[in-house]
Design a protein around this motif. Structure first.
Motif, PDB file in Angstrom:
ATOM      1  N   LYS A  64       3.943  -5.020  -6.762  1.00  0.00           N
ATOM      2  CA  LYS A  64       4.702  -6.217  -7.147  1.00  0.00           C
ATOM      3  C   LYS A  64       5.417  -6.016  -8.473  1.00  0.00           C
ATOM      4  N   LYS A  65       4.689  -5.492  -9.454  1.00  0.00           N
ATOM      5  CA  LYS A  65       5.275  -5.279 -10.774  1.00  0.00           C
ATOM      6  C   LYS A  65       6.393  -4.246 -10.700  1.00  0.00           C
ATOM      7  N   MET A  66       6.221  -3.230  -9.869  1.00  0.00           N
ATOM      8  CA  MET A  66       7.257  -2.211  -9.713  1.00  0.00           C
ATOM      9  C   MET A  66       8.517  -2.813  -9.098  1.00  0.00           C
ATOM     10  N   ILE A  67       8.359  -3.599  -8.059  1.00  0.00           N
ATOM     11  CA  ILE A  67       9.516  -4.210  -7.391  1.00  0.00           C
ATOM     12  C   ILE A  67      10.243  -5.154  -8.340  1.00  0.00           C
ATOM     13  N   ILE A  68       9.487  -5.983  -9.045  1.00  0.00           N
ATOM     14  CA  ILE A  68      10.099  -6.922  -9.987  1.00  0.00           C
ATOM     15  C   ILE A  68      10.795  -6.162 -11.114  1.00  0.00           C
ATOM     16  N   GLY A  69      10.128  -5.128 -11.640  1.00  0.00           N
ATOM     17  CA  GLY A  69      10.719  -4.340 -12.716  1.00  0.00           C
ATOM     18  C   GLY A  69      11.987  -3.625 -12.297  1.00  0.00           C
ATOM     19  N   LEU A  70      11.972  -3.020 -11.111  1.00  0.00           N
ATOM     20  CA  LEU A  70      13.167  -2.316 -10.629  1.00  0.00           C
ATOM     21  C   LEU A  70      14.288  -3.289 -10.275  1.00  0.00           C
ATOM     22  N   THR A  71      13.928  -4.449  -9.752  1.00  0.00           N
ATOM     23  CA  THR A  71      14.947  -5.471  -9.461  1.00  0.00           C
ATOM     24  C   THR A  71      15.609  -5.917 -10.747  1.00  0.00           C
ATOM     25  N   ASN A  72      14.815  -6.221 -11.761  1.00  0.00           N
ATOM     26  CA  ASN A  72      15.373  -6.630 -13.055  1.00  0.00           C
ATOM     27  C   ASN A  72      16.198  -5.506 -13.681  1.00  0.00           C
ATOM     28  N   TYR A  73      15.723  -4.274 -13.548  1.00  0.00           N
ATOM     29  CA  TYR A  73      16.467  -3.119 -14.059  1.00  0.00           C
ATOM     30  C   TYR A  73      17.836  -3.034 -13.383  1.00  0.00           C
ATOM     31  N   TYR A  74      17.859  -3.167 -12.061  1.00  0.00           N
ATOM     32  CA  TYR A  74      19.122  -3.119 -11.318  1.00  0.00           C
ATOM     33  C   TYR A  74      20.052  -4.246 -11.775  1.00  0.00           C
ATOM     34  N   CYS A 108       0.838  -1.212   0.000  1.00  0.00           N
ATOM     35  CA  CYS A 108       0.000   0.000   0.000  1.00  0.00           C
ATOM     36  C   CYS A 108       0.867   1.255   0.000  1.00  0.00           C
ATOM     37  N   ALA A 109       1.905   1.270   0.817  1.00  0.00           N
ATOM     38  CA  ALA A 109       2.795   2.432   0.881  1.00  0.00           C
ATOM     39  C   ALA A 109       3.568   2.598  -0.428  1.00  0.00           C
ATOM     40  N   ILE A 110       3.958   1.485  -1.024  1.00  0.00           N
ATOM     41  CA  ILE A 110       4.685   1.559  -2.298  1.00  0.00           C
ATOM     42  C   ILE A 110       3.745   2.018  -3.410  1.00  0.00           C
ATOM     43  N   ASP A 111       2.483   1.590  -3.370  1.00  0.00           N
ATOM     44  CA  ASP A 111       1.495   2.054  -4.349  1.00  0.00           C
ATOM     45  C   ASP A 111       1.293   3.566  -4.246  1.00  0.00           C
ATOM     46  N   ALA A 112       1.293   4.097  -3.027  1.00  0.00           N
ATOM     47  CA  ALA A 112       1.153   5.547  -2.842  1.00  0.00           C
ATOM     48  C   ALA A 112       2.344   6.281  -3.461  1.00  0.00           C
ATOM     49  N   LEU A 113       3.516   5.726  -3.297  1.00  0.00           N
ATOM     50  CA  LEU A 113       4.716   6.292  -3.919  1.00  0.00           C
ATOM     51  C   LEU A 113       4.590   6.232  -5.444  1.00  0.00           C
ATOM     52  N   ALA A 114       4.070   5.124  -5.954  1.00  0.00           N
ATOM     53  CA  ALA A 114       3.926   4.947  -7.404  1.00  0.00           C
ATOM     54  C   ALA A 114       2.963   5.968  -8.009  1.00  0.00           C
ATOM     55  N   CYS A 115       1.919   6.324  -7.257  1.00  0.00           N
ATOM     56  CA  CYS A 115       0.966   7.328  -7.755  1.00  0.00           C
ATOM     57  C   CYS A 115       1.666   8.651  -8.036  1.00  0.00           C
ATOM     58  N   ARG A 116       2.550   9.050  -7.160  1.00  0.00           N
ATOM     59  CA  ARG A 116       3.283  10.315  -7.324  1.00  0.00           C
ATOM     60  C   ARG A 116       4.355  10.188  -8.399  1.00  0.00           C
ATOM     61  N   TRP A 117       5.102   9.091  -8.345  1.00  0.00           N
ATOM     62  CA  TRP A 117       6.204   8.877  -9.276  1.00  0.00           C
ATOM     63  C   TRP A 117       5.685   8.602 -10.689  1.00  0.00           C
ATOM     64  N   GLY A 118       4.477   8.065 -10.795  1.00  0.00           N
ATOM     65  CA  GLY A 118       3.896   7.724 -12.089  1.00  0.00           C
ATOM     66  C   GLY A 118       3.706   8.899 -13.017  1.00  0.00           C
ATOM     67  N   ARG A 119       3.790  10.094 -12.498  1.00  0.00           N
ATOM     68  CA  ARG A 119       3.631  11.302 -13.316  1.00  0.00           C
ATOM     69  C   ARG A 119       4.901  11.669 -14.078  1.00  0.00           C
ATOM     70  N   THR A 120       6.002  10.999 -13.784  1.00  0.00           N
ATOM     71  CA  THR A 120       7.274  11.352 -14.430  1.00  0.00           C
ATOM     72  C   THR A 120       7.500  10.531 -15.691  1.00  0.00           C
ATOM     73  N   LYS A 121       8.307  11.077 -16.590  1.00  0.00           N
ATOM     74  CA  LYS A 121       8.618  10.383 -17.842  1.00  0.00           C
ATOM     75  C   LYS A 121       9.464   9.139 -17.592  1.00  0.00           C
ATOM     76  N   ASP A 122      10.357   9.209 -16.594  1.00  0.00           N
ATOM     77  CA  ASP A 122      11.205   8.047 -16.296  1.00  0.00           C
ATOM     78  C   ASP A 122      10.362   6.833 -15.912  1.00  0.00           C
ATOM     79  N   TYR A 123       9.346   7.058 -15.109  1.00  0.00           N
ATOM     80  CA  TYR A 123       8.456   5.981 -14.673  1.00  0.00           C
ATOM     81  C   TYR A 123       7.727   5.391 -15.870  1.00  0.00           C
ATOM     82  N   GLN A 124       7.163   6.258 -16.690  1.00  0.00           N
ATOM     83  CA  GLN A 124       6.392   5.796 -17.853  1.00  0.00           C
ATOM     84  C   GLN A 124       7.293   5.082 -18.860  1.00  0.00           C
ATOM     85  N   LYS A 125       8.525   5.538 -18.985  1.00  0.00           N
ATOM     86  CA  LYS A 125       9.476   4.888 -19.887  1.00  0.00           C
ATOM     87  C   LYS A 125       9.850   3.498 -19.356  1.00  0.00           C
TER      88      LYS A 125
END
Length: 146
Positions: free
Chosen positions: A128-138, A101-118
Motif C-alpha cells: 500500500k505504501k509503495m503504491i501510494i508513494g509511487l502514485t504521488n511520485y508520478y 503479496c505479489a507486489i511485496d515480493a517485488l519490493a523485497c528484490r527492489w528494496g536492495r537498490t539505492k533508488d528504492y531506499q532514496k
C-alpha cells in the motif's frame, strides 16, 4: 477470488465469486483504450524503468496496473484494499489478496537498490505504501494535482 457467474438485476450487472460474495459491476471506461490511456501506461513503465524496478516478477505487471488505476481514478487511491486490489485482480484473473503479496515480493528484490531506499527511506515498505508513494511520485513529477 475467482468469478464464477454474472447476472443482471434491476438494470445493474452483478458478479458472484467462488466464495459466494456478490459484487456490483460498473463500467469505468469503455473496452477500447484511448491513446491517453496507452500513453499513461507508457509513462508509468518509463518511470518504473528509471527507478530500476525489476521487471521479471509477476508483481511488476500488477504494480503497473495498480499505478494506472490509482493515477486515473481517485476512488482507487482512497481505498486500495476494497477498490483497487479487486479491480486489478479481476483484470489478472486472480484473488484480490494475491495482489499485495505479489507486489511485496517485488519490493523485497527492489528494496536492495539505492533508488528504492532514496524514494521510501527504508529497505522495505508494504505494498500500500509503495503504491501510494509511487502514485504521488508520478503525480508530482508530471505536475498533476491530487
Amino acid at each position: 477470488m475467482k468469478l464464477i457467474s454474472q447476472f443482471e438485476k434491476n438494470g445493474s450487472t452483478f458478479a458472484e465469486d467462488d466464495e459466494g460474495n456478490i459484487y456490483e459491476l460498473r463500467l469505468v471506461k469503455s473496452v477500447t483504450q484511448k491513446n491517453d490511456d496507452i500513453q499513461l501506461k507508457r509513462k508509468i513503465v518509463n518511470m518504473l524503468q528509471e527507478l530500476q524496478v525489476p521487471t521479471n516478477y509477476s508483481g511488476y505487471k500488477l504494480l503497473i496496473d495498480c499505478l494506472y488505476f490509482s493515477i486515473k481514478y481517485e476512488e482507487c487511491r482512497k481505498c486500495l484494499s476494497e477498490t483497487l486490489y479487486p479491480k486489478v485482480a479481476i483484470s489478472h484473473n486472480m484473488k484480490s489478496n494475491s495482489v499485495p503479496c505479489a507486489i511485496d515480493a517485488l519490493a523485497c528484490r527492489w528494496g536492495r537498490t539505492k533508488d528504492y531506499q532514496k524514494l521510501f527511506g527504508s529497505k522495505t515498505v508494504a505494498a500500500k505504501k509503495m503504491i501510494i508513494g509511487l502514485t504521488n511520485y508520478y503525480l508530482t513529477q508530471n505536475k498533476v494535482e491530487l
